[in-house]
Design a protein around this motif. Structure first.
Motif, mmCIF file in Angstrom:
data_model
loop_
_atom_site.group_PDB
_atom_site.id
_atom_site.type_symbol
_atom_site.label_atom_id
_atom_site.label_comp_id
_atom_site.label_asym_id
_atom_site.label_seq_id
_atom_site.Cartn_x
_atom_site.Cartn_y
_atom_site.Cartn_z
ATOM 1 N N ASN A 140 -7.488 5.291 2.036
ATOM 2 C CA ASN A 140 -8.809 4.745 1.750
ATOM 3 C C ASN A 140 -8.603 3.399 1.058
ATOM 4 O OD1 ASN A 140 -11.365 4.153 0.858
ATOM 5 N ND2 ASN A 140 -11.777 6.187 0.027
ATOM 6 N N TYR A 141 -9.179 2.335 1.608
ATOM 7 C CA TYR A 141 -8.992 0.989 1.082
ATOM 8 C C TYR A 141 -9.540 0.852 -0.333
ATOM 9 C CZ TYR A 141 -8.650 -4.097 1.088
ATOM 10 O OH TYR A 141 -8.325 -5.388 0.791
ATOM 11 N N ALA A 142 -10.568 1.628 -0.661
ATOM 12 C CA ALA A 142 -11.140 1.574 -2.008
ATOM 13 C C ALA A 142 -10.125 2.032 -3.049
ATOM 14 C CB ALA A 142 -12.406 2.418 -2.089
ATOM 15 N N LYS A 143 -9.311 3.031 -2.721
ATOM 16 C CA LYS A 143 -8.263 3.487 -3.645
ATOM 17 C C LYS A 143 -7.273 2.359 -3.909
ATOM 18 C CE LYS A 143 -7.415 8.382 -3.449
ATOM 19 N NZ LYS A 143 -6.488 9.403 -2.968
ATOM 20 N N TYR A 144 -6.915 1.649 -2.858
ATOM 21 C CA TYR A 144 -5.987 0.526 -2.981
ATOM 22 C C TYR A 144 -6.578 -0.544 -3.900
ATOM 23 C CZ TYR A 144 -3.420 -3.696 -1.602
ATOM 24 O OH TYR A 144 -2.698 -4.854 -1.612
ATOM 25 N N LEU A 145 -7.851 -0.876 -3.681
ATOM 26 C CA LEU A 145 -8.502 -1.891 -4.509
ATOM 27 C C LEU A 145 -8.596 -1.450 -5.962
ATOM 28 C CD1 LEU A 145 -11.348 -3.135 -2.141
ATOM 29 C CD2 LEU A 145 -9.164 -4.255 -2.658
ATOM 30 N N ASP A 146 -8.827 -0.159 -6.193
ATOM 31 C CA ASP A 146 -8.861 0.353 -7.566
ATOM 32 C C ASP A 146 -7.503 0.194 -8.234
ATOM 33 O OD1 ASP A 146 -11.518 1.028 -7.309
ATOM 34 O OD2 ASP A 146 -11.137 3.171 -6.937
ATOM 35 N N ARG A 147 -6.445 0.478 -7.494
ATOM 36 C CA ARG A 147 -5.095 0.339 -8.060
ATOM 37 C C ARG A 147 -4.796 -1.121 -8.359
ATOM 38 N NH1 ARG A 147 0.428 -0.109 -6.129
ATOM 39 N NH2 ARG A 147 -0.315 -0.220 -3.992
ATOM 40 N N ARG B 218 0.851 -1.194 0.000
ATOM 41 C CA ARG B 218 0.000 0.000 0.000
ATOM 42 C C ARG B 218 0.877 1.231 0.000
ATOM 43 N NH1 ARG B 218 -5.224 -0.587 3.801
ATOM 44 N NH2 ARG B 218 -5.580 1.456 2.925
ATOM 45 N N GLU C 27 -2.876 5.962 -0.148
ATOM 46 C CA GLU C 27 -4.000 5.037 -0.220
ATOM 47 C C GLU C 27 -4.537 4.709 1.178
ATOM 48 O OE1 GLU C 27 -2.822 2.598 -4.242
ATOM 49 O OE2 GLU C 27 -2.115 1.833 -2.331
#
Length: 155
Positions: free
Chosen positions: A122-129, A116, A120
């Motif tokens: 926000n966990y959603a940003k990580y998942l988007d990446r 990470r 990031e």
């Protein structure tokens, strides 16, 4: 567009009226709707039907390939071999760079658990990446397959 369709009806012996409404709108119709409609005289307004398509040839009747004209420029075999060699070299270079790119993407992807980043939180940003990385890896794999097919097709 509608007027062209109605003109085609005129060729079928139907009477066409041009109706101008009080607010200035124009309508073409085959029904006389009162004093604001005037009959149109359309002599010779015949629109021919498009020519019929010929049926597809039967399975046994394959048309002969069209031969090239005698004055069509030709490339001698030595020149063609040189062009093919150049093309193969270019494609192999592209394959090499795409393979390196894929290796870097897989290393960064870390089997679906990349590190990470600080931005990031926000966990959603990580998942988007991570999803974007999966797409990039898939696209790179498809590019490699396509390059290998192209190299195999060279004479």
């Amino acid at each position: 567009m509608a007027s062209l369709a109605l003109l085609g009806c005129g060729a079928a012996q139907a009477q066409i009226y041009k109706c101008v409404s009080p607010n200035g709108g124009i309508e073409y119709t085959d029904v006389n709707r009162g004093s604001h409609c005037k009959s149109m005289d359309l002599p010779g307004a015949v629109i021919p039907a498009p020519p019929r398509r010929q049926a597809a040839p039967a399975r046994g009747n394959v048309p002969a390939p069209v031969s090239t004209p005698g004055d069509f420029p030709r490339v001698d075999s030595a020149e063609q071999r040189a062009r093919d060699a150049d093309r193969r070299g270019i494609l192999e270079d592209e394959l090499k760079s795409e393979t390196q790119k894929l290796a870097e993407l897989r290393k960064e992807f870390n089997n679906g658990e990349p590190e990470r980043r600080g931005d990031e939180r926000n966990y959603a940003k990580y998942l988007d990446r991570v999803a974007g990385m999966r797409d990039s890896i898939s696209r790179s794999e498809k590019n490699i397959e396509a390059l290998k097919r192209e190299i195999a097709n060279i004479r």
